[in-house]
Design a protein around this motif. Structure first.
Motif, PDB file in Angstrom:
ATOM      1  N   LEU A 133       0.736  -1.166   0.039  1.00 46.06           N
ATOM      2  CA  LEU A 133       0.021   0.023   0.047  1.00 46.06           C
ATOM      3  C   LEU A 133       1.033   1.291  -0.023  1.00 46.06           C
ATOM      4  O   LEU A 133       0.258   2.312  -0.614  1.00 46.06           O
ATOM      5  CB  LEU A 133      -0.899  -0.124   1.182  1.00 46.06           C
ATOM      6  N   ASP A 134       1.728   1.347   0.669  1.00 50.62           N
ATOM      7  CA  ASP A 134       2.737   2.289   0.687  1.00 50.62           C
ATOM      8  C   ASP A 134       3.435   2.536  -0.824  1.00 50.62           C
ATOM      9  O   ASP A 134       3.642   3.641  -0.901  1.00 50.62           O
ATOM     10  CB  ASP A 134       4.125   2.280   1.661  1.00 50.62           C
ATOM     11  N   GLN A 135       3.798   1.673  -1.259  1.00 56.50           N
ATOM     12  CA  GLN A 135       4.225   1.646  -2.532  1.00 56.50           C
ATOM     13  C   GLN A 135       3.069   2.136  -3.880  1.00 56.50           C
ATOM     14  O   GLN A 135       3.367   3.041  -4.380  1.00 56.50           O
ATOM     15  CB  GLN A 135       4.749   0.346  -3.260  1.00 56.50           C
ATOM     16  N   ILE A 136       1.962   1.949  -3.472  1.00 59.85           N
ATOM     17  CA  ILE A 136       0.940   2.395  -4.305  1.00 59.85           C
ATOM     18  C   ILE A 136       0.613   3.753  -4.003  1.00 59.85           C
ATOM     19  O   ILE A 136       0.319   4.458  -5.018  1.00 59.85           O
ATOM     20  CB  ILE A 136      -0.415   1.356  -4.130  1.00 59.85           C
ATOM     21  N   ILE A 137       0.656   4.178  -2.945  1.00 55.55           N
ATOM     22  CA  ILE A 137       0.546   5.583  -2.300  1.00 55.55           C
ATOM     23  C   ILE A 137       1.652   6.529  -2.868  1.00 55.55           C
ATOM     24  O   ILE A 137       1.102   7.499  -3.421  1.00 55.55           O
ATOM     25  CB  ILE A 137       0.510   5.598  -0.832  1.00 55.55           C
TER      26      ILE A 137
END
Length: 258
Positions: free
Chosen positions: A92-96
């Motif tokens: 999720l951090d990468q997608i954000i």
């Protein structure tokens, strides 16, 4: 704590706690003479464990089997939950970060390569998912496979023809809405057929639909009837389970239900 106090503490409905009690998933340690459920600290620990499993997509039937098993190790389960959730957070951090860069790109403030546009989009297995499956298993699927194995050749052929017919019907519907009347009627046929050879609760049925996409062996076999059929069945099965089950209706109860 009384059921309403637990519901307010956790953020779930009284109805959901009643349901957990009715299916034997979370039975309060005490019920007063007037019928009020009283939950102990041990009950709350079990509830926390249930919600961890539920957050990771485990069906209620499987959760009950796991936590009631004599071999269940709470600490081991928590360690695996942590690994799976950390992996989810990383993704999720990468997608954000990709979303934030894309905003700047759309505003014309930065350049962005095609590779950068898709950082974080990884639809392969969570590396700890297989570990979880191996540890706790997919019992309903295993039981169904065992029952089919005991059928005669004629019975297996009949079953295969019925499955083929439903797959073909769903494949013809896969470009429409999974919640359409026709799609839901076909999925009900699928639910009924599976319960002739196994025992699937609505939660287990929904979990099986997710397995059709997560397990590439299922995906490959199902998509032989049409590209995208596995995903369509997953979505249609989730709609059917949610509509029929009612477990996921989280409506805060303002009454003094027991």
């Amino acid at each position: 704590m009384k059921v309403k106090e637990v519901a307010d503490l956790v953020g779930i409905s009284v109805r959901t706690l009643h349901h957990y009690d009715e299916i034997g998933l979370l039975v309060p340690d005490e019920v007063t003479e007037s019928g009020y459920r009283i939950y102990s600290d041990k009950n709350l620990e079990i509830l926390q464990q249930i919600l961890f499993f539920k957050e990771l997509g485990f069906p209620l039937k499987n959760i009950k089997e796991i936590i009631s098993s004599p071999s269940f190790d709470r600490r081991e389960a928590l360690e695996l939950h942590r690994k799976m959730l950390l992996e989810r957070r990383k993704r999720l951090d990468q997608i954000i970060a990709t979303v934030e860069k894309t905003i700047l790109y759309v505003k014309g403030e930065i350049e962005m390569s095609n590779n950068e546009k898709f950082i974080g989009f990884d639809f392969t297995h969570n590396p700890y998912e297989q570990e979880a499956r191996e540890r706790w298993g997919d019992k309903a699927v295993d039981e169904a496979n065992a029952k089919v194995g005991k059928m005669s050749g004629t019975e297996q052929e009949t079953m295969k023809n019925e499955m083929d017919a439903i797959y073909t019907k769903l494949a013809a519907l896969r470009f429409g809405s999974p919640s359409s009347t026709d799609a839901q009627a076909a999925i009900q046929e699928w639910y009924n057929l599976l319960n002739n050879i196994g025992s699937y609760s609505f939660d287990a049925f929904k979990g099986l639909g997710q397995l059709y996409v997560d397990d590439k062996r299922f995906t490959k076999n199902i998509n032989k009837y049409g590209d995208g059929l596995a995903e369509f069945m997953r979505d249609a099965m989730a709609v059917y389970a949610d509509r029929t089950n009612g477990d996921d209706i989280v409506v805060k109860a303002e009454s003094t239900e027991h």
